[in-house]
Every structure is written in structure tokens, then in C-alpha cells.
Design a protein around this motif. Sequence first.
Motif, PDB file in Angstrom:
ATOM      1  N   VAL A 547     -13.464   4.942   1.354  1.00  0.00           N
ATOM      2  CA  VAL A 547     -12.555   3.860   0.964  1.00  0.00           C
ATOM      3  C   VAL A 547     -11.123   4.319   1.197  1.00  0.00           C
ATOM      4  O   VAL A 547     -10.723   5.395   0.745  1.00  0.00           O
ATOM      5  CB  VAL A 547     -12.754   3.466  -0.510  1.00  0.00           C
ATOM      6  CG1 VAL A 547     -11.771   2.355  -0.894  1.00  0.00           C
ATOM      7  CG2 VAL A 547     -14.186   3.021  -0.769  1.00  0.00           C
ATOM      8  N   LEU A 548     -10.353   3.502   1.910  1.00  0.00           N
ATOM      9  CA  LEU A 548      -8.925   3.749   2.096  1.00  0.00           C
ATOM     10  C   LEU A 548      -8.161   2.990   1.015  1.00  0.00           C
ATOM     11  O   LEU A 548      -8.271   1.776   0.902  1.00  0.00           O
ATOM     12  CB  LEU A 548      -8.478   3.283   3.489  1.00  0.00           C
ATOM     13  CG  LEU A 548      -6.958   3.256   3.754  1.00  0.00           C
ATOM     14  CD1 LEU A 548      -6.358   4.651   3.615  1.00  0.00           C
ATOM     15  CD2 LEU A 548      -6.664   2.661   5.119  1.00  0.00           C
ATOM     16  N   VAL A 549      -7.374   3.726   0.200  1.00  0.00           N
ATOM     17  CA  VAL A 549      -6.571   3.132  -0.864  1.00  0.00           C
ATOM     18  C   VAL A 549      -5.109   3.139  -0.425  1.00  0.00           C
ATOM     19  O   VAL A 549      -4.572   4.190  -0.055  1.00  0.00           O
ATOM     20  CB  VAL A 549      -6.734   3.901  -2.185  1.00  0.00           C
ATOM     21  CG1 VAL A 549      -5.788   3.347  -3.250  1.00  0.00           C
ATOM     22  CG2 VAL A 549      -8.179   3.826  -2.666  1.00  0.00           C
ATOM     23  N   VAL A 550      -4.470   1.943  -0.474  1.00  0.00           N
ATOM     24  CA  VAL A 550      -3.072   1.813  -0.065  1.00  0.00           C
ATOM     25  C   VAL A 550      -2.300   1.197  -1.234  1.00  0.00           C
ATOM     26  O   VAL A 550      -2.454   0.014  -1.527  1.00  0.00           O
ATOM     27  CB  VAL A 550      -2.926   0.929   1.192  1.00  0.00           C
ATOM     28  CG1 VAL A 550      -1.472   0.957   1.684  1.00  0.00           C
ATOM     29  CG2 VAL A 550      -3.877   1.364   2.293  1.00  0.00           C
ATOM     30  N   ASP A 551      -1.463   2.000  -1.921  1.00  0.00           N
ATOM     31  CA  ASP A 551      -0.691   1.504  -3.063  1.00  0.00           C
ATOM     32  C   ASP A 551       0.500   2.419  -3.269  1.00  0.00           C
ATOM     33  O   ASP A 551       0.373   3.651  -3.165  1.00  0.00           O
ATOM     34  CB  ASP A 551      -1.558   1.456  -4.332  1.00  0.00           C
ATOM     35  CG  ASP A 551      -0.970   0.547  -5.394  1.00  0.00           C
ATOM     36  OD1 ASP A 551       0.189   0.767  -5.796  1.00  0.00           O
ATOM     37  OD2 ASP A 551      -1.669  -0.396  -5.820  1.00  0.00           O
ATOM     38  N   ASP A 552       1.665   1.832  -3.570  1.00  0.00           N
ATOM     39  CA  ASP A 552       2.874   2.639  -3.728  1.00  0.00           C
ATOM     40  C   ASP A 552       3.002   3.251  -5.118  1.00  0.00           C
ATOM     41  O   ASP A 552       3.875   4.086  -5.345  1.00  0.00           O
ATOM     42  CB  ASP A 552       4.119   1.810  -3.409  1.00  0.00           C
ATOM     43  CG  ASP A 552       4.278   0.632  -4.354  1.00  0.00           C
ATOM     44  OD1 ASP A 552       3.242  -0.003  -4.686  1.00  0.00           O
ATOM     45  OD2 ASP A 552       5.409   0.325  -4.760  1.00  0.00           O
ATOM     46  N   GLU A 553       2.148   2.808  -6.071  1.00  0.00           N
ATOM     47  CA  GLU A 553       2.171   3.392  -7.419  1.00  0.00           C
ATOM     48  C   GLU A 553       1.236   4.596  -7.455  1.00  0.00           C
ATOM     49  O   GLU A 553       0.017   4.461  -7.335  1.00  0.00           O
ATOM     50  CB  GLU A 553       1.720   2.354  -8.452  1.00  0.00           C
ATOM     51  CG  GLU A 553       2.731   1.263  -8.707  1.00  0.00           C
ATOM     52  CD  GLU A 553       3.881   1.730  -9.580  1.00  0.00           C
ATOM     53  OE1 GLU A 553       3.761   2.803 -10.203  1.00  0.00           O
ATOM     54  OE2 GLU A 553       4.911   1.031  -9.616  1.00  0.00           O
ATOM     55  N   LYS A 554       1.828   5.776  -7.625  1.00  0.00           N
ATOM     56  CA  LYS A 554       1.034   7.010  -7.585  1.00  0.00           C
ATOM     57  C   LYS A 554      -0.063   7.015  -8.647  1.00  0.00           C
ATOM     58  O   LYS A 554      -1.195   7.429  -8.386  1.00  0.00           O
ATOM     59  CB  LYS A 554       1.967   8.211  -7.766  1.00  0.00           C
ATOM     60  CG  LYS A 554       1.253   9.550  -7.687  1.00  0.00           C
ATOM     61  CD  LYS A 554       2.249  10.696  -7.864  1.00  0.00           C
ATOM     62  CE  LYS A 554       1.520  12.044  -7.826  1.00  0.00           C
ATOM     63  NZ  LYS A 554       2.457  13.186  -8.023  1.00  0.00           N
TER      64      LYS A 554
END
Length: 670
Positions: A547-554
Motif C-alpha cells: 500500500v502506498l500512503v500519501v499524506d502530508d501529516e506525519k
Amino acid sequence: MSRPFVMNELETSGGAGELLPAAASDPEFLHALFDSIPCRAVVLDRDAVFRYANREFLDFAGQAGDTVIGRSLGEVLGEAVAQSYATLMERLLAGERVRREGWADYGPRGRRYVQETLTPWRHGGGPVAGVIAIVRDMTDLKANEAALQATEAYNAAIVSTALDGIVVIGDEGTVVDYNPAAEAIFGYPKAEVIGRSISDLIIPPEFRAAHAEGMKRYLTTGESRILGRRLQLEALRADSRRIPIELAITDVTRNGKPLFAAHMRDLTSEREASAEIERQREALYQKEKLAALGSLLAGVAHELNNPLAIVLGQATLLREILEEDDPATLDAAALAERCAKIENAANRCGRIVKSFLAMARQRKGEHQRVDIPELLADVVNLVGYNLRSSGVEVETEIAPALPVLIADRDQLHQVIVNLVVNAHQALDEKGGTDRRIRLKAACVTGGDAIEISVSDNGPGIPPAIRSRIFEPFFSTKPQGYGTGIGLAISRGLVETHGGTLELGEGEAPGATFLIRLPIAGIGENVGEPAPAKAARGKAPAPSRGTVLVVDDEKDIVELLTDMLRQLDFEVVSTQSGKAAIAMLGAMTAPPDAIICDIRMPDGDGPFFYGWLEANHPELLSRIVFLTGDSLGPSASRFLARSKSPSLEKPFSRADIATMLEDMMGRSRIG
């Protein structure tokens, strides 16, 4: 009629008279001959005195034979008529034969349209002795012709000024007539379409074969699927633009020649008006929802602050315990209990936020399984603080084993919240200490519907206005305390589900509103055992995937990574759409799923989706979007356009498992 003596003196000479020489000289025969013709026939001498008149003339003049013979033309028909023949008599007595046609004034007998043949006759080859006049009266024929012309002109005027387009075609499908309204609808001038095939002009290519086959079948068998029916379909304009039209075709065959009149109405404006009405209706719905949400906002804030206080307090205590106590002396059960309190409080926050967002968002109706007890519990959670702070008691009475409805949960939630808010406002007017709202749900007798009632013990609804409370914009509330469309909207939403919303009798004082929803096509019982929740800890390993996770919140990335690894997925992550594009280029195999936030700097979710659409369309079915801003117009428009699944924050590991299960088609995950 007395016999005119002049008939005995007539002789035939040559021509057809030689066929019956004896009969032609017989006065009886001549009388019968002249009386049988459908024209007026008279014989006048040189002084315009009647020497003979047939039955047709006598009937026209209203005279008997013995009153006509021997009298002048002026005496019988009037001097004006006699004067009109004076000039003609001069020509006739000079031996000229005269034929004429037109309108003639016969005085009291009116104007008549006649064809006249005036022939001079001689006796024994001598000078002209008189005139034989044969008059064919064509007044009725001309009147009919005039009426027909007037009718045709009238019909032509109707066709030319009709608001509907009218196109007449022949049996070969070519245009015979075409009115101005059709010119305006289709953009072709009349001169350009006459004689051309209707198929080539306005019928879309995919329907032309069916049109030709239908025409052939009707001309051969008389059977038609469209004659006499009103149809709505697409047509082509001269500029190749397609427009919606309403069409009715009639057989107007004339004189054995097949003709078909097509009456067509352009529905473009009607469709646009309907869409605008729908937009305005949605705007009214939204306004009413926001009015209700405004009245609930303070209570929602309080309801959120309570569980958030629990989350913050328990998390602080848990951190302090872990920092200060000896790990060897930690009580695992007590720590787990604190974690459970944090989880429960966070779930409570999530339910309140989702319930509030579901009521506020604008979207098309979406039918799904609706658990009525759970729905009513969510309503009470949303409005509970406002009611409790006002001293209003809420009672619920739910019958066991209610069926699960297939309905739009958000719309039903809005209806019930609106009814509860109305009841609350009525109780505020009443004042006092004994104030109650009761929510009840049960199957009606016969088991074909579920009835939900919202009742209160307030002042009730006066009989004088009971019949008007569902009228749009009717309200008894002071200005600023409602739009007057809440009940009308609520009834409309219930009726779209095939149900009813009525004012019940209830117990006086107070008011009761009854929602009745049909159970047709409804699934399992609420009383059936629910599927067991996934056990805590590591779930049974499914088939592995990436699964590729893309989110700017660490922190969100770390949370998703932990949840996905517990579900036995490998995880790769990045913090922007542009970085995700670079990562995909570096991966040896495409990911099995992509979880992407919508709002991010340096390449947001829509940017990343657009890149996938152009470069890797096969991955579009593997992407799920995260959003904490489902009310934002840009996010809602993007999700509607892309039709991608989405997951609202906050979320749980079970939510992630269900999402992956639905998207990837795996056996149960979690």
C-alpha cells in the motif's frame, strides 16, 4: 306551367338535332329536355319579354309559368337586372353569342355567382328573333370554395404561427412542409429542407435505421409503435448540436397520398428550468439544514469537548504513568482500561463529527442499509446536550427486531432531527418543568412498514392551522427562528422513499408527527447476531500486498503505517503528490492500493489523480482518498467527478480493513 307558344315555332337545323328529327320538333320533348337540365333556361324576344322559362328559373324567380310568359325581364327580375342586360341585348341582337362568368346582382334575390351562355336565335333563317339564355348558378360552389380557401388559410396561419415545430413528410421520408417554429428549433431555413430526407436533417445517425424500418413497416402492415404517442428523444440541429424534443406523429394522408405530420417541441428550456428548480430546491434544503445545524452548534461543541477532555486527560495520565512508574510494576489491565477509555471517547467524537457533517453536506440521495435504533441514537447524540441543558427529557421506545431499511440515512437523519428541533422549540414556548420528547419506532400492523413517531407534551398545534403546517414558508415562529420550509422539505424527503409524513393525533396536549416507511425490499433483522468484531492485536494474515500512503501529516502517515502493518500489508509512504509520482517511478512493481490525502502542499490529491489518469489509468481503481474536509466544495466536486472511494477522518483500523476489502475484492481483512 303553361306552355309558351314560341316553342311551337322553334326548328332545329343540323348538328345533333338530326339524330332525333321527330322528337326535336316535338314541344313535349323540348319541355322535358329544358326542365331536366340543372340550369336556369329562358327564351326572350327582341324586347326582352319572356317567351319561355324552365322549372329551374321559375323556382329561382318564385313565379308560376303563367305569370312569367309575356312579361318583360324588368317586370320579373327588376329594372336593375334588366338594365344590366341592356348592353348585352344589343350585341346579341346583332348576332353575337356571349359567354360570361362572375358575380351578378339579382336585387332582392341577392348576389349570385353565375356562368351564362347567351345565344341569339333566328326564325326560318331571318333576322334575330330573340335570345336563348342558359344560366348555371355556382353561388354555393363558390361559397364552398371560399370557405375551403378560408379554412386552408386559417390552417396555414395556425401552422405558421404555432409555437411547436411542425414538419410534414411523405411516404419516402422527404420533407413536404416545414413551419417557422421548426426553422427556429432546428436551424434550417424552409427552402433548404423541402424535398430532403428527414433522416439526414434531424434524426441522429444511430436512430436512422430504426426510423426507416418503422416507416416501411407502417406502409406495409399499418402497424406503428409511435403514431399517436408522445415521445421524448434527441434530435439534431443544423449546427450538429443535439437537443431534447417532445415528438408526436400523426397520419394525415390526403387523397390516397401518405403524409405524416410531426409536431415537435424543443425541451431544452424546459429541461434547464427543471434543473434550475432542482438547484433551487436543493438550496432550500441546504438552507433549512444549516438553520437546524446553527441551532445545534453550541450543543455539538459541548458534546465534542466532553469526550475530547477524556482523551486529553487519559492520554496525559497514561504518558505520566509510563514515564514515572517502573515498567516491572505496571498494571497491564489498568493500562488497557485507560486505552479503552481513550478509544471510546475518540469514537464518540468521530460519531458526532460524522453525524454533523452528514447532515450538512450537499449530495445526491444514496440508499444504503439503515439501522433504525442506531439512527435514532445518533439523533439523540446530536441534539442531546441542547435538550438536557433546557431541561427536556428524551425518551426512546424501540420495538425489538426491527428490519433494516434500505434508504438514504442522511436524509432520514435530517428529517428526524428537524422534527426533534421543532418539538424542542415548542417546549421552550411552553416553559415549566415537565417537558418531554418521545421517539418511538415499531412495525405497523401487517408488517409492511416501519412507523417512527416524534411526539412532545408541548402546547400542541391549534386546529385552525393543522391543515397548513406542511405548506412551504408557513410558520408560526417569530422572524429569525426558522425558514418555514422545514416540514415541507421533510415531507418531500420522506415521500421520495415511498413513505408518508403526517401530523398524528397523539396525546393532548402536545403534537405527534408520524413517519411511515415501506419495508419492501428490505434486508436482515436488527435482532440477528452481528458479525463478530476483529480481535485485538495482529489480524489473520491475508494475501500480502503493498500500500502506498500519501499524506502530508506525519502522524497520520505513521498511524496508517501501523494499522496497515497490523493487517499484514507492506507500506511505502510519502508526503506529497509530486513525491508520490517520483516514488511510483522508483518502485519495481505497482502498489496493490493507494491511500491518498486530498489536501496537501506540493501536489494535492486531484493533481496526483490527474497524473495517474494520464500515465497509469490502471491504478485509478486502486486509489482511496482521505479527507477531513468533506464539506469543502472543491473536495466534494472532485470526489463526485472521479467517483473514487473516500474515507473520512477520523478512521479506525476496522474502517481501513473494510475499505481495502471492498476495493481489492479480498476475503475478509482485519
